[in-house]
Design an enzyme around this catalytic site. Structure first.
Site, PDB file in Angstrom:
ATOM      1  N   HIS A 190     -82.488  66.628 -42.188  1.00  0.00           N
ATOM      2  CA  HIS A 190     -82.865  65.608 -42.679  1.00  0.00           C
ATOM      3  C   HIS A 190     -82.087  64.760 -43.672  1.00  0.00           C
ATOM      4  O   HIS A 190     -81.324  64.124 -43.409  1.00  0.00           O
ATOM      5  CB  HIS A 190     -84.389  65.639 -42.943  1.00  0.00           C
ATOM      6  CG  HIS A 190     -85.397  64.343 -42.996  1.00  0.00           C
ATOM      7  ND1 HIS A 190     -84.933  63.225 -42.953  1.00  0.00           N
ATOM      8  CD2 HIS A 190     -86.575  64.171 -43.412  1.00  0.00           C
ATOM      9  CE1 HIS A 190     -85.702  62.209 -43.192  1.00  0.00           C
ATOM     10  NE2 HIS A 190     -86.797  62.754 -43.358  1.00  0.00           N
ATOM     11  N   HIS A 193     -76.481  60.307 -34.019  1.00  0.00           N
ATOM     12  CA  HIS A 193     -77.959  59.914 -34.785  1.00  0.00           C
ATOM     13  C   HIS A 193     -79.010  60.190 -33.420  1.00  0.00           C
ATOM     14  O   HIS A 193     -78.640  59.731 -32.429  1.00  0.00           O
ATOM     15  CB  HIS A 193     -78.042  58.722 -35.113  1.00  0.00           C
ATOM     16  CG  HIS A 193     -79.101  58.534 -36.190  1.00  0.00           C
ATOM     17  ND1 HIS A 193     -80.431  58.090 -35.868  1.00  0.00           N
ATOM     18  CD2 HIS A 193     -78.950  58.749 -37.470  1.00  0.00           C
ATOM     19  CE1 HIS A 193     -81.279  58.186 -36.976  1.00  0.00           C
ATOM     20  NE2 HIS A 193     -80.506  58.335 -37.881  1.00  0.00           N
ATOM     21  N   ASP A 242     -74.857  58.755 -43.261  1.00  0.00           N
ATOM     22  CA  ASP A 242     -74.491  59.878 -44.297  1.00  0.00           C
ATOM     23  C   ASP A 242     -73.250  60.272 -44.462  1.00  0.00           C
ATOM     24  O   ASP A 242     -72.465  60.773 -45.507  1.00  0.00           O
ATOM     25  CB  ASP A 242     -75.236  61.405 -43.796  1.00  0.00           C
ATOM     26  CG  ASP A 242     -76.548  60.887 -43.866  1.00  0.00           C
ATOM     27  OD1 ASP A 242     -77.359  60.908 -44.719  1.00  0.00           O
ATOM     28  OD2 ASP A 242     -77.348  61.311 -42.789  1.00  0.00           O
TER      29      ASP A 242
HETATM   30  N1  CMC Z   1     -70.401  66.529 -33.097  1.00  0.00           N
HETATM   31  C1  CMC Z   1     -70.054  66.979 -31.963  1.00  0.00           C
HETATM   32  N2  CMC Z   1     -70.741  66.752 -30.770  1.00  0.00           N
HETATM   33  C2  CMC Z   1     -72.014  66.302 -31.049  1.00  0.00           C
HETATM   34  C3  CMC Z   1     -72.468  65.879 -32.114  1.00  0.00           C
HETATM   35  C4  CMC Z   1     -71.729  65.914 -33.235  1.00  0.00           C
HETATM   36  N3  CMC Z   1     -72.144  65.751 -34.553  1.00  0.00           N
HETATM   37  N4  CMC Z   1     -73.859  65.169 -32.187  1.00  0.00           N
HETATM   38  C5  CMC Z   1     -73.996  65.407 -30.554  1.00  0.00           C
HETATM   39  N5  CMC Z   1     -72.927  65.878 -30.111  1.00  0.00           N
HETATM   40  C6  CMC Z   1     -72.739  66.148 -28.713  1.00  0.00           C
HETATM   41  C7  CMC Z   1     -73.906  67.167 -28.174  1.00  0.00           C
HETATM   42  O1  CMC Z   1     -73.129  68.339 -27.995  1.00  0.00           O
HETATM   43  C8  CMC Z   1     -74.217  66.663 -26.721  1.00  0.00           C
HETATM   44  O2  CMC Z   1     -72.990  67.052 -26.163  1.00  0.00           O
HETATM   45  P1  CMC Z   1     -73.542  67.360 -24.316  1.00  0.00           P
HETATM   46  O3  CMC Z   1     -74.192  65.902 -23.872  1.00  0.00           O
HETATM   47  O4  CMC Z   1     -72.098  67.425 -23.626  1.00  0.00           O
HETATM   48  O5  CMC Z   1     -74.166  68.361 -24.402  1.00  0.00           O
HETATM   49  C9  CMC Z   1     -74.297  65.211 -26.851  1.00  0.00           C
HETATM   50  O6  CMC Z   1     -73.424  64.815 -28.062  1.00  0.00           O
HETATM   51  C10 CMC Z   1     -75.870  64.805 -27.354  1.00  0.00           C
HETATM   52  O7  CMC Z   1     -76.096  65.387 -28.215  1.00  0.00           O
HETATM   53  P2  CMC Z   1     -77.824  65.897 -28.713  1.00  0.00           P
HETATM   54  O8  CMC Z   1     -77.728  67.015 -29.521  1.00  0.00           O
HETATM   55  O9  CMC Z   1     -78.588  65.508 -27.438  1.00  0.00           O
HETATM   56  O10 CMC Z   1     -78.094  64.455 -29.653  1.00  0.00           O
HETATM   57  P3  CMC Z   1     -79.250  64.584 -30.577  1.00  0.00           P
HETATM   58  O11 CMC Z   1     -79.678  63.057 -30.503  1.00  0.00           O
HETATM   59  O12 CMC Z   1     -80.155  65.682 -30.188  1.00  0.00           O
HETATM   60  O13 CMC Z   1     -78.516  64.854 -31.798  1.00  0.00           O
HETATM   61  C11 CMC Z   1     -77.949  64.791 -34.207  1.00  0.00           C
HETATM   62  C12 CMC Z   1     -78.493  64.072 -33.172  1.00  0.00           C
HETATM   63  C13 CMC Z   1     -77.948  63.705 -35.265  1.00  0.00           C
HETATM   64  C14 CMC Z   1     -78.935  65.964 -34.530  1.00  0.00           C
HETATM   65  C15 CMC Z   1     -76.650  65.090 -33.879  1.00  0.00           C
HETATM   66  O14 CMC Z   1     -75.753  64.211 -33.567  1.00  0.00           O
HETATM   67  C16 CMC Z   1     -75.761  66.152 -34.776  1.00  0.00           C
HETATM   68  O15 CMC Z   1     -76.132  67.269 -35.340  1.00  0.00           O
HETATM   69  N6  CMC Z   1     -75.027  65.221 -35.836  1.00  0.00           N
HETATM   70  C17 CMC Z   1     -74.475  66.076 -37.061  1.00  0.00           C
HETATM   71  C18 CMC Z   1     -75.415  66.190 -38.012  1.00  0.00           C
HETATM   72  C19 CMC Z   1     -75.642  64.635 -38.915  1.00  0.00           C
HETATM   73  O16 CMC Z   1     -74.834  64.177 -39.307  1.00  0.00           O
HETATM   74  N7  CMC Z   1     -76.770  64.419 -39.094  1.00  0.00           N
HETATM   75  C20 CMC Z   1     -77.399  63.145 -39.836  1.00  0.00           C
HETATM   76  C21 CMC Z   1     -78.066  62.520 -38.983  1.00  0.00           C
HETATM   77  S1  CMC Z   1     -78.383  60.821 -39.820  1.00  0.00           S
HETATM   78  C22 CMC Z   1     -79.934  61.185 -40.454  1.00  0.00           C
HETATM   79  C23 CMC Z   1     -80.708  60.120 -40.920  1.00  0.00           C
HETATM   80  O17 CMC Z   1     -80.675  59.133 -40.299  1.00  0.00           O
HETATM   81  O18 CMC Z   1     -81.591  60.510 -41.915  1.00  0.00           O
END
Ligand code: CMC
Length: 426
Positions: A266, A307, A365
């Site tokens: 978060h 995100h 972020d």
């Molecule tokens: N780097 C590499 N690959 C990624 C990343 C990343 N940062 N984020 C998502 N992917 C890939 C993931 O492996 C998946 O690939 P595939 O479709 O081939 O399996 C695809 O993109 C979709 O990923 P997901 O996990 O289903 O996406 P999600 O919506 O569940 O995850 C997230 C969102 C923010 C948790 C993720 O993008 C992530 O871990 N980002 C890095 C951490 C980060 O920056 N977090 C801050 C978010 S903003 C906080 C706020 O607004 O308060």
């Protein structure tokens, strides 16, 4: 609310259940499942990702479109034309203030910036190397002990007072956690300064020296607070609502929100961006780490990209990117290896098919981490700054919830444990 109904049917049975449906002013329709419990059914929604947990008129997000509205106003317009305190007023009250309301609100916040002298004693109990968020959780919760005569949650005036106190005192407490960690004396707030100037003053001044606060950095700080001010029913806001639904006092509720925010999934992501840049080390390693991020068998992800909600772009990150350029230029650190590396990483990821196809754009972020680092703020303070910014959102949701009839939050479960059994005879 419309007369539209959803009909739930069951395989192998003629039974159907009609459920009312509602349409908000924006966003998807919702199915009202409240009647199901009386019919012996629960809905199953781990993480509440498909559940509208409340009715709210504060913030609207459309992740597909990249829209974020506070009380109807787009976040980019607020970032350009408003400021943090005016946005606090908007979140709390539903409308932008007129001139007098704005002045009165600013004065009230200024009036409450100091903390009780007794509160200073709390810091002595914390080790110097305590994480600032650990101190925040304790000290903000401890405010309850100082205002027990004005925490009648059914009294709108008490709620207003608590909201103003929290918005005013959070920067003071946040900066005290920093001063404690570096062994410098706490700085009193200066009420001749703006909210963000005062925050930077309490962080960087000492009794011996008060460095000038650059208007560019003060503006950047203000925009960082503003862009974090609210984000609908996220984990920490939902935590505040749940705690508040028990009748807990506002300081305890905001402390619970700070605890939820602390998690790396978060509020901890901007700190993770800097750790990642440290791990990558230098520009020659970027390609290797991009390959790691794309490798399904490697858990490494590019921190600050992607995100959960915004699948197009994060409207806050556009604003933050511009501020990031201004801050790096003002501080003359564009050529610093760390920031050059961040820029290169951003460029490669924006041009790489893997990131384009998955709509993985730099999020808020990514840029806030770089800005705060460039300003000389230690990474351990990043989530604390997020907490200061998010306080008006938390308190607005808490107040909204208490302003109309509500129930204590009590989710149910799909139980998969042991059935009833007898304690074995000895
Ligand atoms: N780097 C590499 N690959 C990624 C990343 C990343 N940062 N984020 C998502 N992917 C890939 C993931 O492996 C998946 O690939 P595939 O479709 O081939 O399996 C695809 O993109 C979709 O990923 P997901 O996990 O289903 O996406 P999600 O919506 O569940 O995850 C997230 C969102 C923010 C948790 C993720 O993008 C992530 O871990 N980002 C890095 C951490 C980060 O920056 N977090 C801050 C978010 S903003 C906080 C706020 O607004 O308060």
């Amino acid at each position: 609310m419309s007369e539209k109904k959803a009909r739930l049917s069951f395989e192998g049975s003629d039974k159907t259940i009609e459920l009312p449906m509602y349409q908000g002013t924006l966003g998807p329709e919702v199915v009202d499942v409240r009647g199901l419990t009386a019919k012996g059914l629960f809905t199953f929604d781990p993480g509440f990702v498909s559940t509208a947990s409340c009715e709210s008129a504060i913030t609207y997000i459309d992740g597909a479109e990249g829209t974020l509205l506070h009380r109807g106003y787009p976040i980019d317009q607020l970032a350009e034309h408003s400021n943090f305190l005016e946005t606090c007023y908007l979140l709390l009250n539903g409308e932008l203030p007129d001139k007098k309301q704005n002045q009165d609100f600013k004065e009230s916040i200024r009036y409450h910036t100091m903390v009780h002298e007794q509160l200073y004693n709390f810091f002595n109990g914390f080790p110097r190397d305590a994480h600032p968020m650990a101190i925040m959780v304790g000290v903000v919760g401890a405010l309850s002990a100082f205002y027990h005569d004005t925490i009648d949650i059914d009294d709108p005036e008490h709620r207003r007072l608590a909201a103003h106190r929290l918005i005013a005192k959070l920067p003071t407490i946040a900066d005290m956690t920093y001063k404690h960690s570096i062994g410098q004396p706490f700085m009193y707030p200066r009420n001749d300064l703006s909210y963000s100037e005062n925050f930077l003053h309490m962080m960087f001044s000492t009794p011996c020296e008060e460095p000038n606060i650059s208007p560019t950095l003060a503006k950047a700080m203000d925009v960082i607070f503003l862009l974090h001010a609210d984000h609908e029913q996220n984990a920490s806001t939902s935590t505040v609502r749940l705690a508040g639904s028990t009748g807990a006092n506002p300081y305890a509720c905001i402390s619970s929100g700070i605890s939820a925010l602390w998690g790396p999934a978060h509020g901890g992501a901007n700190e993770a961006v800097l750790s990642m840049l440290g791990e990558i080390g230098d520009e020659t390693q970027i390609e290797k780490y991009i390959a790691k991020a794309k490798d399904k068998d490697d858990p490494f992800r590019l921190m600050g990209f992607g995100h959960r909600v915004y699948k197009n772009f994060d409207p806050r990150s556009r604003v933050m990117r511009k501020i990031c350029d201004e801050v790096l230029a003002e501080l003359g650190v564009e050529d610093d290896p760390l920031f050059r590396m961040a820029r290169k990483l951003e460029k490669i990821a924006l041009e790489d098919d893997y990131f384009i196809e998955r709509k993985l754009y730099p999020n808020v972020d990514f840029y806030s981490g770089i800005i705060l680092k460039a300003m000389g703020i230690p990474t351990s303070m990043f989530t604390v700054i997020f907490a200061v910014g998010r306080t008006p959102g938390w308190i607005s949701h808490w107040n909204e919830m208490l302003s109309s009839p509500m129930k204590i939050g009590r989710p149910r479960q799909l139980y998969t444990g042991a059935k009833q059994r007898d304690y074995p005879a000895k």
